[in-house]
Design an enzyme around this catalytic site. Structure first.
Site, PDB file in Angstrom:
ATOM      1  N   HIS A 129       0.837  -1.218   0.000  1.00  0.00           N
ATOM      2  CA  HIS A 129       0.000   0.000   0.000  1.00  0.00           C
ATOM      3  C   HIS A 129       0.866   1.259   0.000  1.00  0.00           C
ATOM      4  O   HIS A 129       1.826   1.362   0.751  1.00  0.00           O
ATOM      5  CB  HIS A 129      -1.032  -0.003   1.120  1.00  0.00           C
ATOM      6  CG  HIS A 129      -0.478   0.030   2.517  1.00  0.00           C
ATOM      7  ND1 HIS A 129      -0.136   1.211   3.144  1.00  0.00           N
ATOM      8  CD2 HIS A 129      -0.230  -0.951   3.415  1.00  0.00           C
ATOM      9  CE1 HIS A 129       0.298   0.940   4.366  1.00  0.00           C
ATOM     10  NE2 HIS A 129       0.263  -0.365   4.557  1.00  0.00           N
ATOM     11  N   ASP A 186       6.380   0.687   6.508  1.00  0.00           N
ATOM     12  CA  ASP A 186       4.919   0.562   6.355  1.00  0.00           C
ATOM     13  C   ASP A 186       4.390   1.663   5.447  1.00  0.00           C
ATOM     14  O   ASP A 186       4.021   2.718   5.918  1.00  0.00           O
ATOM     15  CB  ASP A 186       4.260   0.643   7.738  1.00  0.00           C
ATOM     16  CG  ASP A 186       2.777   0.335   7.685  1.00  0.00           C
ATOM     17  OD1 ASP A 186       2.311  -0.181   6.661  1.00  0.00           O
ATOM     18  OD2 ASP A 186       2.082   0.623   8.676  1.00  0.00           O
ATOM     19  N   GLU A 197      -4.821   2.075   2.731  1.00  0.00           N
ATOM     20  CA  GLU A 197      -4.916   0.912   3.609  1.00  0.00           C
ATOM     21  C   GLU A 197      -5.077   1.352   5.056  1.00  0.00           C
ATOM     22  O   GLU A 197      -5.820   0.762   5.821  1.00  0.00           O
ATOM     23  CB  GLU A 197      -3.650   0.042   3.470  1.00  0.00           C
ATOM     24  CG  GLU A 197      -3.746  -1.313   4.168  1.00  0.00           C
ATOM     25  CD  GLU A 197      -3.312  -1.291   5.628  1.00  0.00           C
ATOM     26  OE1 GLU A 197      -3.605  -2.246   6.351  1.00  0.00           O
ATOM     27  OE2 GLU A 197      -2.687  -0.311   6.060  1.00  0.00           O
ATOM     28  N   GLU A 198      -4.363   2.417   5.416  1.00  0.00           N
ATOM     29  CA  GLU A 198      -4.237   2.766   6.837  1.00  0.00           C
ATOM     30  C   GLU A 198      -5.537   3.211   7.494  1.00  0.00           C
ATOM     31  O   GLU A 198      -5.786   2.890   8.646  1.00  0.00           O
ATOM     32  CB  GLU A 198      -3.168   3.856   7.025  1.00  0.00           C
ATOM     33  CG  GLU A 198      -1.761   3.401   6.682  1.00  0.00           C
ATOM     34  CD  GLU A 198      -1.227   2.327   7.628  1.00  0.00           C
ATOM     35  OE1 GLU A 198      -1.939   1.929   8.547  1.00  0.00           O
ATOM     36  OE2 GLU A 198      -0.077   1.895   7.410  1.00  0.00           O
ATOM     37  N   ASP A 215       3.429  -6.298   3.403  1.00  0.00           N
ATOM     38  CA  ASP A 215       3.035  -5.187   4.288  1.00  0.00           C
ATOM     39  C   ASP A 215       3.351  -5.560   5.739  1.00  0.00           C
ATOM     40  O   ASP A 215       2.522  -5.407   6.623  1.00  0.00           O
ATOM     41  CB  ASP A 215       1.542  -4.877   4.112  1.00  0.00           C
ATOM     42  CG  ASP A 215       1.104  -3.695   4.969  1.00  0.00           C
ATOM     43  OD1 ASP A 215       1.972  -2.901   5.381  1.00  0.00           O
ATOM     44  OD2 ASP A 215      -0.108  -3.565   5.230  1.00  0.00           O
ATOM     45  N   HIS A 272       3.987   3.053  12.447  1.00  0.00           N
ATOM     46  CA  HIS A 272       3.160   4.258  12.673  1.00  0.00           C
ATOM     47  C   HIS A 272       3.833   5.314  13.552  1.00  0.00           C
ATOM     48  O   HIS A 272       3.152   5.995  14.318  1.00  0.00           O
ATOM     49  CB  HIS A 272       1.800   3.886  13.286  1.00  0.00           C
ATOM     50  CG  HIS A 272       0.992   2.945  12.442  1.00  0.00           C
ATOM     51  ND1 HIS A 272      -0.207   2.413  12.861  1.00  0.00           N
ATOM     52  CD2 HIS A 272       1.198   2.440  11.199  1.00  0.00           C
ATOM     53  CE1 HIS A 272      -0.695   1.615  11.915  1.00  0.00           C
ATOM     54  NE2 HIS A 272       0.147   1.618  10.897  1.00  0.00           N
TER      55      HIS A 272
HETATM   56 ZN   LIG Z   1       0.792  -1.270   6.384  1.00  0.00          ZN
END
Ligand SMILES: [Zn+2]
Length: 460
Positions: free
Chosen positions: A282, A294, A328-329, A356, A427
């Site tokens: 993603h 990520d 995606e997030e 991912d 994140h």
């Molecule tokens: Zn991800």
């Protein structure tokens, strides 16, 4: 006579020996893939460009759409047979000015905490919120305390990451409920805001953001995550003074949905062009760090896996397609829309593989498909060099390819790297290009290229 038969016997032995030792064509080709990836380090080069040019790629941002155009041009530059965009409407949430939180310690000194608002969180009033803190260790405890203890307070969910799992993804799944459901659970009993201990494995000062899910028919309250160090600081302050108050200020806003795109590139199959094998990741990322692990890594691994097969002169039987999913997030709209288009256009997907889970040393491929298929694929392990992919696990595909499985029953899979460090970065501001090891990243590219090569050659 005796000598001659001895020579014959020896020759026969040599022939048998060399045949049993000679690697077959698949083993040799896959060995070349790994060597090529580790030597050229092309994934590392493009990941650096992506991270430095477009570090902010949250849905709705210009950064994401610029990255969409850039990755499209990148694939066009490689002369893939077909490069195109797929329109997807996505949510548009912005963090706004940096959030802040503090409390006064027993000496009356202001102690600032390291925090990040959770994705989708509403803002606090402009002046911020000050309220007494009520600390809990779980979602259940919120319900047990009830309205009487919670009304008008800031609920602090101080639940440490479930560290006992060997695969950190299992610990994440167990712990992340406090992030997704905690704020609404607290709001049910009249809390005015919610802060959680970050869902991360490192004992450091990086707060971990991520989506919350507001429940229907429950008031929405502001919510944020504290770094593990700040969480511990607050915990000890509450030991000294259970009446401690927290000040919290969040400046986020939710804007109308915006148009975004899945980016798609493919090399057409020479025998069965209508049959499609997908690899992807993603393209969107949280608005902190650079989304390197990520999931910039998964995107660039997918593009470069295809590029490498092309450069090695490989002509696939089936169509090989890269998909860089959007959103995606905070919505998974890209993955859902992709499956919707595939269904509507009656596309025939053989398999879809997602990366991912960070750019760490690959260990396994997870497959969500029939047992017979998983069993068959387990026999492919012999083609992989030692210390690369050494397991096929029945499990889930990535969250962007799962909708394809739901919609059309397509077998889907995920690259499963070593997971020990992923949730140190996930994140956070620490998820930057420098946190990626070039060799580990390239091992992932080679593993993906090798696996789809085998799917293309041996069928599913
Ligand atoms: Zn991800």
């Amino acid at each position: 006579m005796y000598k001659r038969s001895l020579i014959l016997l020896f020759t026969a032995f040599l022939l048998t020996y060399s045949f049993s030792q000679a690697p077959d064509a698949h083993t040799l080709f896959i060995k070349n893939i790994y060597e090529e990836s580790l030597t050229a380090r092309n994934t590392n080069t493009v990941l650096q460009q992506l991270c430095q040019k477009f570090p902010r790629r949250l849905s709705g941002s210009n950064g994401l759409e610029d990255a969409v155009q850039w990755t499209k041009s990148l694939m066009e530059g490689y002369d893939f047979d077909n490069v195109f965009l797929q329109e997807v409407m996505v949510p548009h949430w912005e963090r706004g000015e940096k959030e802040s939180a503090y409390f006064y310690n027993s000496k009356g000194k202001k102690e600032h905490l390291s925090i990040l608002a959770l994705g989708r969180s509403i803002a606090t009033p402009v002046a911020g919120i000050s309220a007494q803190i009520i600390q809990v260790g779980s979602l259940q405890e919120i319900a047990q305390l009830g309205k009487e203890k919670i009304q008008g307070k800031i609920v602090y969910i101080n639940k440490p990451f479930e560290q006992h799992f060997i695969r950190t993804f299992e610990g994440y799944t167990e712990t992340v409920k406090i992030r997704t459901r905690g704020p609404s659970e607290a709001a049910k009993y009249g809390a005015v805001a919610c802060v959680i201990r970050s869902v991360g494995t490192a004992d450091d000062d990086y707060a971990h953001t991520g989506s919350l899910l507001y429940a229907a028919n429950v008031p929405q309250i502001p919510a944020a995550a504290l770094s593990v160090k700040s969480a511990k600081k607050l915990e000890s302050a509450l030991q000294h003074n259970p009446q401690s108050q927290l000040y919290l200020k969040i400046n986020s806003k939710t804007l109308p949905d915006k148009m975004s795109h899945n980016v798609i590139g493919e090399i057409k199959g020479s025998e069965k062009p209508e049959k499609i094998i997908v690899i992807g990741g993603h393209l969107d990322a949280w608005d902190v760090g650079q989304g390197a692990h990520d999931d910039g890594a998964g995107c660039m691994q997918s593009v470069m896996a295809l590029r490498m097969l092309q450069q090695m002169g490989y002509k696939p039987n089936n169509t090989l397609r890269v998909v860089l999913f959007t959103n995606e997030e905070n919505g998974t709209k890209g993955g859902k829309k992709y499956a919707e288009y595939a269904f509507k256009n009656k596309e025939d997907h053989i398999f879809a593989l997602e990366s991912d889970a960070g750019a760490f040393t690959p260990r396994a491929i997870g497959i969500n498909g029939p047992d017979s298929l998983v069993q068959k694929v387990k026999n492919w392990i012999k083609y992989f060099p030692d210390f690369t992919i050494d397991k096929i696990i029945k499990g889930k595909g990535g969250s962007d390819v799962e909708p394809l499985h739901k919609e059309m029953d397509t077998p889907v899979g995920s690259l499963m790297p070593d997971s020990q460090r992923y949730f140190d970065f996930h994140h956070t501001h620490a998820d930057v290009f420098e946190a990626v090891n070039a060799r580990e990243l390239e091992m992932g590219t080679a593993s993906m290229a090798s696996f789809i090569y085998l799917v293309d050659q041996l069928g599913f």
